[in-house]
Write a protein that holds these residues in place. Structure first.
Motif, PDB file in Angstrom:
ATOM      1  N   ILE A  20       0.784  -1.358   0.132  1.00 23.58           N
ATOM      2  CA  ILE A  20      -0.031  -0.027   0.010  1.00 23.58           C
ATOM      3  C   ILE A  20       0.983   1.011  -0.030  1.00 23.58           C
ATOM      4  CG2 ILE A  20      -1.721   1.148   1.409  1.00 23.58           C
ATOM      5  CD1 ILE A  20      -3.154  -1.450   2.062  1.00 23.58           C
ATOM      6  N   GLU A  67      -3.953   2.723  -1.676  1.00 27.15           N
ATOM      7  CA  GLU A  67      -5.044   2.152  -1.177  1.00 27.15           C
ATOM      8  C   GLU A  67      -5.857   1.831  -2.416  1.00 27.15           C
ATOM      9  OE1 GLU A  67      -7.262   3.519   1.923  1.00 27.15           O
ATOM     10  OE2 GLU A  67      -5.499   4.203   2.882  1.00 27.15           O
ATOM     11  N   GLN A  84      -8.526  -0.894  -5.004  1.00 27.58           N
ATOM     12  CA  GLN A  84      -8.429  -2.185  -5.796  1.00 27.58           C
ATOM     13  C   GLN A  84      -8.076  -3.321  -4.910  1.00 27.58           C
ATOM     14  OE1 GLN A  84      -8.164  -2.140  -9.439  1.00 27.58           O
ATOM     15  NE2 GLN A  84      -9.062  -0.043  -9.199  1.00 27.58           N
ATOM     16  N   TRP A  85      -9.178  -3.319  -3.934  1.00 27.46           N
ATOM     17  CA  TRP A  85      -8.891  -4.286  -2.690  1.00 27.46           C
ATOM     18  C   TRP A  85      -9.202  -5.682  -3.377  1.00 27.46           C
ATOM     19  CZ3 TRP A  85      -6.480  -2.475   1.334  1.00 27.46           C
ATOM     20  CH2 TRP A  85      -6.554  -1.320   1.613  1.00 27.46           C
ATOM     21  N   ARG A  86      -9.853  -5.713  -4.151  1.00 25.74           N
ATOM     22  CA  ARG A  86     -10.244  -7.417  -4.736  1.00 25.74           C
ATOM     23  C   ARG A  86      -8.759  -8.050  -5.311  1.00 25.74           C
ATOM     24  NH1 ARG A  86     -15.015 -10.751  -6.502  1.00 25.74           N
ATOM     25  NH2 ARG A  86     -16.089  -9.237  -4.951  1.00 25.74           N
ATOM     26  N   LEU A  91      -5.834  -6.648  -5.032  1.00 30.26           N
ATOM     27  CA  LEU A  91      -4.548  -6.276  -4.139  1.00 30.26           C
ATOM     28  C   LEU A  91      -3.812  -7.470  -3.571  1.00 30.26           C
ATOM     29  CD1 LEU A  91      -4.187  -3.408  -1.512  1.00 30.26           C
ATOM     30  CD2 LEU A  91      -3.448  -5.487  -0.849  1.00 30.26           C
ATOM     31  N   GLY A 145      -9.469  -9.856  -0.493  1.00 32.70           N
ATOM     32  CA  GLY A 145      -9.448  -8.347  -0.272  1.00 32.70           C
ATOM     33  C   GLY A 145     -10.071  -7.712   0.576  1.00 32.70           C
ATOM     34  N   LYS A 146     -11.000  -8.360   1.139  1.00 28.85           N
ATOM     35  CA  LYS A 146     -12.038  -7.549   1.888  1.00 28.85           C
ATOM     36  C   LYS A 146     -11.420  -7.762   3.440  1.00 28.85           C
ATOM     37  CE  LYS A 146     -16.879  -7.779   2.767  1.00 28.85           C
ATOM     38  NZ  LYS A 146     -18.096  -8.814   2.761  1.00 28.85           N
ATOM     39  N   CYS A 150      -7.981  -7.807   3.666  1.00 28.23           N
ATOM     40  CA  CYS A 150      -6.992  -6.896   3.577  1.00 28.23           C
ATOM     41  C   CYS A 150      -7.410  -5.457   3.869  1.00 28.23           C
ATOM     42  CB  CYS A 150      -6.280  -6.945   2.090  1.00 28.23           C
ATOM     43  SG  CYS A 150      -5.230  -8.472   1.593  1.00 28.23           S
ATOM     44  N   ARG A 151      -8.638  -5.048   3.242  1.00 30.71           N
ATOM     45  CA  ARG A 151      -9.098  -3.554   3.587  1.00 30.71           C
ATOM     46  C   ARG A 151      -9.148  -3.427   5.017  1.00 30.71           C
ATOM     47  NH1 ARG A 151     -13.868  -2.447   4.690  1.00 30.71           N
ATOM     48  NH2 ARG A 151     -14.046  -0.147   4.623  1.00 30.71           N
ATOM     49  N   TRP A 200      -6.040  -3.019   6.842  1.00 27.58           N
ATOM     50  CA  TRP A 200      -5.540  -1.899   6.705  1.00 27.58           C
ATOM     51  C   TRP A 200      -6.192  -0.757   7.372  1.00 27.58           C
ATOM     52  CZ3 TRP A 200      -0.984   0.341   5.239  1.00 27.58           C
ATOM     53  CH2 TRP A 200      -1.140   1.705   5.213  1.00 27.58           C
TER      54      TRP A 200
END
Length: 281
Positions: free
Chosen positions: A29, A34, A36-38, A40, A50-51, A53-54, A57
DNA sequence: AACCCCTACAACCGCGCGCGG
DNA sequence: TCCGCGCGCGGTTGTAGGGGT
């Protein structure tokens, strides 16, 4: 029924994050920013959804997170914000720099709801309880503690309906957001007139606010913001809030007065200043 | 020392909204 | 206008650790 999971669970790590995963996520990151979580996790070399990760973070790794105990001032502000906003944790968190919605939600569920109950206040409605405070013995197990969050019979005027808070990311920085009130408890307007923001009333704290109808949700919409943001951004007030209408200034004034009362403006002017400061973050 | 209960909080889940194609 | 995707939200669960018995 059933919704497809946000991502394939097969082969993905779950549960507590390891220092290595934290490092990978942070490094990625810091380099790429930040969003593009899917996609990432794959790009960052993480076996996480991704969720996840989000969440990691946002709630833990972000450099601006303030760790540590909630101060009595924050505690007090949370209680009063909750009395106005209900369980709008993200909105409350937006007024407490460095605090996350998850942290505030947890703090509420573990500390404040209990504290209010002991003080004879219903943590859901902020009304005085008629029954004696719950005794420690006879307490049910963990699951029970979250019962407080379930449906409320509250009928107080201006209590926000438990619906989604809309962020105005395209016009206003992250800390500005809107909330929607139930039309059953506050007069909604469908007038086509544009409302003039009553900036004059609040200039000393560099804030603007307003109310508009929210037909989709059957309610009205309140927003708080900072007037210099609106000035500095290319979007005009009308562009940001082109759907804001009212023909009931009495209702607007009442709403704002109540908001200020909840902040104890007269008794604690410093607190309003710090509130205004928090909007600058 | 072992067990049980409770607390705190990190993490997960399901849902709804906004946006772009 | 419709649909799918990405994201953010609030609610809920899982679990480590501390305290009491």
């Amino acid at each position: 029924m059933g919704r497809a999971p946000c991502c394939s669970k097969v082969g993905l790590h779950r549960g507590p994050w390891t220092p290595r995963e934290d490092a990978l996520l942070t490094k990625y990151i810091q380099t790429h920013g930040e969003g593009q979580w899917r996609s990432l996790p794959k790009r960052a070399g993480l076996l996480r959804c991704g969720k996840s990760c989000r969440l990691r973070w946002m709630n833990y790794l972000r450099p601006d997170i303030k760790r540590g105990n909630i101060t009595p001032e924050e505690d007090d502000l949370i209680v009063r914000m909750h009395s106005l906003l209900g369980n709008r944790w993200s909105l409350i968190a937006g007024r407490l720099p460095g605090r996350t919605d998850n942290e505030i939600k947890n703090y509420w569920n573990t500390h404040l709801s209990k504290k209010l109950r002991n003080q004879g206040t219903d943590p859901k409605t902020h009304d005085k309880l008629t029954e004696a405070p719950e005794k420690k013995k006879g307490k049910k197990k963990n699951k029970q503690k979250n019962e407080n969050n379930k449906g409320s019979e509250k009928t107080l005027v201006y209590l926000p309906k438990p619906i989604r808070v809309k962020a105005l990311s395209s016009c206003i920085p992250r800390t500005d957001s809107t909330l929607t009130l139930n039309s059953n408890s506050a007069t909604a307007s469908t007038s086509e007139e544009k409302v003039q923001s009553p900036e004059a009333e609040v200039k000393e704290v560099n804030m603007v606010w307003g109310v508009g109808d929210d037909a989709d949700n059957g309610g009205i919409e309140i927003f708080f913001g900072e007037d210099h943001d609106l000035v500095n951004n290319t979007a005009s007030y009308e562009e940001c809030y082109s759907d804001v209408h009212t023909d009931d200034h009495g209702t607007l004034e009442k709403l704002y007065e109540e908001y200020l009362q909840l902040l104890n403006v007269e008794e604690k002017p410093d607190e309003l200043d710090s509130f205004a400061q928090s909007l600058l973050v």
